[in-house]
Design an enzyme around this catalytic site. Structure first.
Site, PDB file in Angstrom:
ATOM      1  N   HIS A   1     -40.640  16.253  -6.421  1.00 27.50           N
ATOM      2  CA  HIS A   1     -40.419  17.365  -5.193  1.00 27.50           C
ATOM      3  C   HIS A   1     -40.489  16.685  -3.762  1.00 27.50           C
ATOM      4  O   HIS A   1     -41.031  15.495  -3.780  1.00 27.50           O
ATOM      5  CB  HIS A   1     -41.672  18.205  -5.263  1.00 27.50           C
ATOM      6  CG  HIS A   1     -41.863  19.479  -4.680  1.00 27.50           C
ATOM      7  ND1 HIS A   1     -41.778  19.414  -3.273  1.00 27.50           N
ATOM      8  CD2 HIS A   1     -41.294  20.909  -4.948  1.00 27.50           C
ATOM      9  CE1 HIS A   1     -41.785  20.471  -2.649  1.00 27.50           C
ATOM     10  NE2 HIS A   1     -41.476  21.458  -3.735  1.00 27.50           N
TER      11      HIS A   1
ATOM     12  N   GLU B   1     -33.140  21.845  -4.100  1.00 27.12           N
ATOM     13  CA  GLU B   1     -34.001  22.204  -3.030  1.00 27.12           C
ATOM     14  C   GLU B   1     -33.874  21.529  -1.516  1.00 27.12           C
ATOM     15  O   GLU B   1     -34.464  20.279  -1.278  1.00 27.12           O
ATOM     16  CB  GLU B   1     -35.525  22.029  -3.405  1.00 27.12           C
ATOM     17  CG  GLU B   1     -36.064  22.545  -4.477  1.00 27.12           C
ATOM     18  CD  GLU B   1     -37.353  23.012  -4.612  1.00 27.12           C
ATOM     19  OE1 GLU B   1     -37.856  24.047  -4.793  1.00 27.12           O
ATOM     20  OE2 GLU B   1     -38.362  22.086  -4.360  1.00 27.12           O
TER      21      GLU B   1
HETATM   22  C1  PEP Z   1     -40.855  24.769  -3.134  1.00 30.20           C
HETATM   23  O1  PEP Z   1     -41.479  23.732  -2.327  1.00 30.20           O
HETATM   24  O2  PEP Z   1     -40.554  24.256  -4.124  1.00 30.20           O
HETATM   25  C2  PEP Z   1     -40.315  25.933  -2.725  1.00 30.20           C
HETATM   26  C3  PEP Z   1     -39.446  26.471  -3.168  1.00 30.20           C
HETATM   27  O3  PEP Z   1     -41.129  26.495  -1.717  1.00 30.20           O
HETATM   28  P1  PEP Z   1     -40.809  27.852  -0.999  1.00 30.20           P
HETATM   29  O4  PEP Z   1     -40.267  28.863  -2.065  1.00 30.20           O
HETATM   30  O5  PEP Z   1     -42.019  28.521  -0.329  1.00 30.20           O
HETATM   31  O6  PEP Z   1     -39.777  27.841   0.057  1.00 30.20           O
END
Ligand code: PEP
Length: 262
Positions: free
Chosen positions: A96, A166
């Site tokens: 992450h 992400e």
């Molecule tokens: C994350 O950090 O994995 C994430 C998706 O956060 P958010 O949905 O709050 O943007």
């Protein structure tokens, strides 16, 4: 068809065990109507045991937010893949961006992926660029993260793999915006192409590619269709049981995503 996956990444929330139990109990109540979607709850490590007791015999699956690359030994504060397996964890978030920011290298992330898949748990490998530069260098950056994260992962082991795209600029409360569905679609194709290079067509099409970053009730349907993803890694919105279960319902009723041809 790839089964849809929704992973609730609670991060270091909620701030008490009582609140964590209340949250997962509420999600569990709604889970009878979750249908075919795989719904994973990834609480803080300290809550894993209690959350597991609540979700036992339900459709919910247990996830962890991190794992050690080592099997045992002098690793203060760490938790091994074997320990998480004993705790009935099935999905483990690896790499992450919040952990990469603390210095986790591609090499360590790769060792974690191998440690987890070796024990037949599913590795959720997070990748994502910090910024989108005009020259498009982020494509190369992501390609590198995929290649190094999956080094020595045999084709057979890809059945225990999920890729979570992400983009860091779209994550968390400081994000200016979520990704646009067209941008996400482009990335889904790009990631599949990278997987195809590594594992060939038939396996690459079976690896779920999910998205995380400011997913909410307003954009989840659009991302599923327009972004062609197989599910979501959800941060903030997963801390509200009503919102999270509604997202699962939208994902369920949205039908299966079309196959992305690359
Ligand atoms: C994350 O950090 O994995 C994430 C998706 O956060 P958010 O949905 O709050 O943007």
């Amino acid at each position: 068809m790839i089964q849809k996956i929704l992973i609730a990444n609670w991060k270091m929330n909620p701030s008490s065990l009582a609140q964590a139990k209340a949250l997962v109990t509420e999600i569990k109540k709604a889970s009878k109507v979750f249908g075919e979607s795989l719904v994973v709850i990834a609480p803080p490590t300290i809550y894993l045991g209690e959350v597991q007791k609540i979700i036992a015999k339900s459709k919910l699956l247990l996830g962890a937010q991190n794992v050690s690359a080592e099997k045992e030994g002098a690793q203060t504060g760490e938790t091994s893949a074997g320990m998480l397996k004993d705790a009935k964890v099935e999905y483990i978030i690896i790499g992450h961006s919040e952990r990469r920011a603390k210095g986790e290298s591609d090499e360590v992330i790769n060792r974690k992926v191998i440690a987890v898949t070796d024990l037949a748990m599913t590795a959720v490998l997070c990748i994502g660029e910090r910024i989108r530069d005009d020259e498009g260098q982020y494509f190369e950056f992501l390609h590198g993260q995929i290649k190094s994260g999956l080094k020595k992962l045999s084709p057979k082991m890809t059945k225990s793999l999920v890729i979570a795209y992400e983009p860091i600029w779209a994550i968390g409360k400081d994000a200016k915006r979520a990704v646009r569905k067209e941008e996400l679609h482009e990335m889904t194709i790009f990631i599949r192409k990278a997987l195809l290079e590594l594992y060939g067509k038939s396996l690459a099409y079976k690896i779920p590619v999910i998205y995380g970053g400011s997913v909410d009730l307003n954009n989840v349907g659009d991302f599923l269709h327009g972004g062609m993803v197989d599910g979501f890694l959800i941060g903030r919105a997963s801390l509200d049981a009503k919102v999270f279960t509604e997202m699962v319902a939208i994902t369920k009723s949205s039908g299966s995503p079309k196959i992305v041809k690359v």
